[in-house]
Design a protein around this motif. Sequence first.
Motif, PDB file in Angstrom:
ATOM      1  N   TYR A 144      21.601  34.856  -2.283  1.00 33.78           N
ATOM      2  CA  TYR A 144      23.026  35.155  -2.396  1.00 33.78           C
ATOM      3  C   TYR A 144      23.316  36.587  -1.959  1.00 33.78           C
ATOM      4  O   TYR A 144      22.399  37.404  -1.756  1.00 33.78           O
ATOM      5  N   TYR A 145      24.602  36.894  -1.821  1.00 34.99           N
ATOM      6  CA  TYR A 145      25.026  38.219  -1.373  1.00 34.99           C
ATOM      7  C   TYR A 145      25.562  38.973  -2.577  1.00 34.99           C
ATOM      8  O   TYR A 145      26.647  38.679  -3.077  1.00 34.99           O
ATOM      9  N   TRP A 146      24.781  39.924  -3.060  1.00 36.66           N
ATOM     10  CA  TRP A 146      25.152  40.726  -4.217  1.00 36.66           C
ATOM     11  C   TRP A 146      25.393  42.166  -3.796  1.00 36.66           C
ATOM     12  O   TRP A 146      24.805  42.640  -2.817  1.00 36.66           O
ATOM     13  N   ALA A 185      23.758  45.849  -7.877  1.00 36.19           N
ATOM     14  CA  ALA A 185      23.300  44.681  -8.632  1.00 36.19           C
ATOM     15  C   ALA A 185      21.905  44.259  -8.185  1.00 36.19           C
ATOM     16  O   ALA A 185      21.071  43.858  -9.009  1.00 36.19           O
ATOM     17  N   VAL A 186      21.641  44.335  -6.874  1.00 38.28           N
ATOM     18  CA  VAL A 186      20.313  43.981  -6.358  1.00 38.28           C
ATOM     19  C   VAL A 186      19.254  44.919  -6.921  1.00 38.28           C
ATOM     20  O   VAL A 186      18.198  44.484  -7.401  1.00 38.28           O
ATOM     21  N   GLU A 192      24.705  44.896   2.520  1.00 38.20           N
ATOM     22  CA  GLU A 192      24.584  45.744   1.330  1.00 38.20           C
ATOM     23  C   GLU A 192      23.175  46.333   1.226  1.00 38.20           C
ATOM     24  O   GLU A 192      22.989  47.478   0.811  1.00 38.20           O
ATOM     25  N   LEU A 247      30.361  37.808  -1.263  1.00 39.28           N
ATOM     26  CA  LEU A 247      30.248  38.734  -2.383  1.00 39.28           C
ATOM     27  C   LEU A 247      31.011  38.246  -3.614  1.00 39.28           C
ATOM     28  O   LEU A 247      30.717  38.660  -4.737  1.00 39.28           O
ATOM     29  N   PRO A 274      28.429  35.168  -6.681  1.00 41.83           N
ATOM     30  CA  PRO A 274      27.039  35.605  -6.903  1.00 41.83           C
ATOM     31  C   PRO A 274      26.046  34.467  -7.082  1.00 41.83           C
ATOM     32  O   PRO A 274      24.836  34.676  -6.966  1.00 41.83           O
ATOM     33  N   ASP A 275      26.527  33.253  -7.346  1.00 37.15           N
ATOM     34  CA  ASP A 275      25.659  32.072  -7.402  1.00 37.15           C
ATOM     35  C   ASP A 275      26.153  30.988  -6.451  1.00 37.15           C
ATOM     36  O   ASP A 275      25.851  29.807  -6.634  1.00 37.15           O
ATOM     37  N   ALA A 294      22.145  34.677 -10.640  1.00 36.81           N
ATOM     38  CA  ALA A 294      22.800  35.730 -11.415  1.00 36.81           C
ATOM     39  C   ALA A 294      22.551  35.573 -12.910  1.00 36.81           C
ATOM     40  O   ALA A 294      22.711  36.525 -13.670  1.00 36.81           O
TER      41      ALA A 294
END
Length: 306
Positions: A19-21, A25-26, A53, A200, A203-204, A253
């Motif tokens: 996913y794109y976080w 957060a990553v 990101e 973004l 998150p899931d 997430a």
Amino acid sequence: MTFPPHSESFRIALGPLLYYWPRAAVLQFYASVAEAPVDRVYLGEAVCTRRHEMRFDDWIDVARMLSHAGKQVVLSTPVLVESESDIAVMRRVCAQDDFMVEANDLGAVRCMAQRPFLCGPHLNVYHADTLAWFGQMGARGCTVPVEMDGATMTTLALGRPAGIALEAMVWGRMPLAFSARCFTARHHRLRKDACQYRCLDYPDGLVASTGEGQAFFTLNGIQTQSATCLDLCAEVSRMAAAGVDFMRVSPHASGTLEAIAHLDAIRRGLRDAAPSPALPADAAPSNGYWSGAPGIRWTAPAGEHA
């Protein structure tokens, strides 16, 4: 590069973040992973190279941090390689030699030029002859496709060439397909090349339902996943006995660290093999593929309530 010794019946792997976080957060997630009882961690952008990101150097920094924490780190290549930017990312991952590479595309296998690598689940290895062919090109391990049933997995484990480890995904939304079209952008009536990075917002992933209201797929940019969460934690003892070396958890997430802790308790003999007590938010469990049934189905293991 060698794998660290391990005394347990199986090892735990954490697949690449699909996913794109946000970057913060990553970094926070992998700081937690450094303290978790996981043996192997896959890093890198496997879905969409437009996601920015985390840059390549950021992934390398995370890889070094996890390596210092005692984890075996593997860098994953993109699955669908169709643009010059995709090729550039793939080549940069394959060119480095500090960490093992998970090849998710035949182009990446070629880029490895006989150097050791791991076959990702999208290389479609279903029988021992295919695995032997990849072994001749440098493969040292293979993650089996998510739709492989238990009997076929056992046959593959028994017939694999010496020196090639097997890995199977046991927890998380299942990656099913990739497309040149970005479904998340399409959902928002945007073009793929002007997507505004709407991934973004999910998150899931973005769950899509049938006309009857049943959650059916999860949209994750160009990737289609199951809406359900694969949960084979009740089968890991049988899988290990059959010869599967690594049990893969896919990052989400929520629920990821709990699933890892659950698997660790099973392999340490602190609890019997059983479904994970944690699932990603709004996801129902599924295990149909294991028995040769439709993957969306859930059959409660013996002793469990349906």
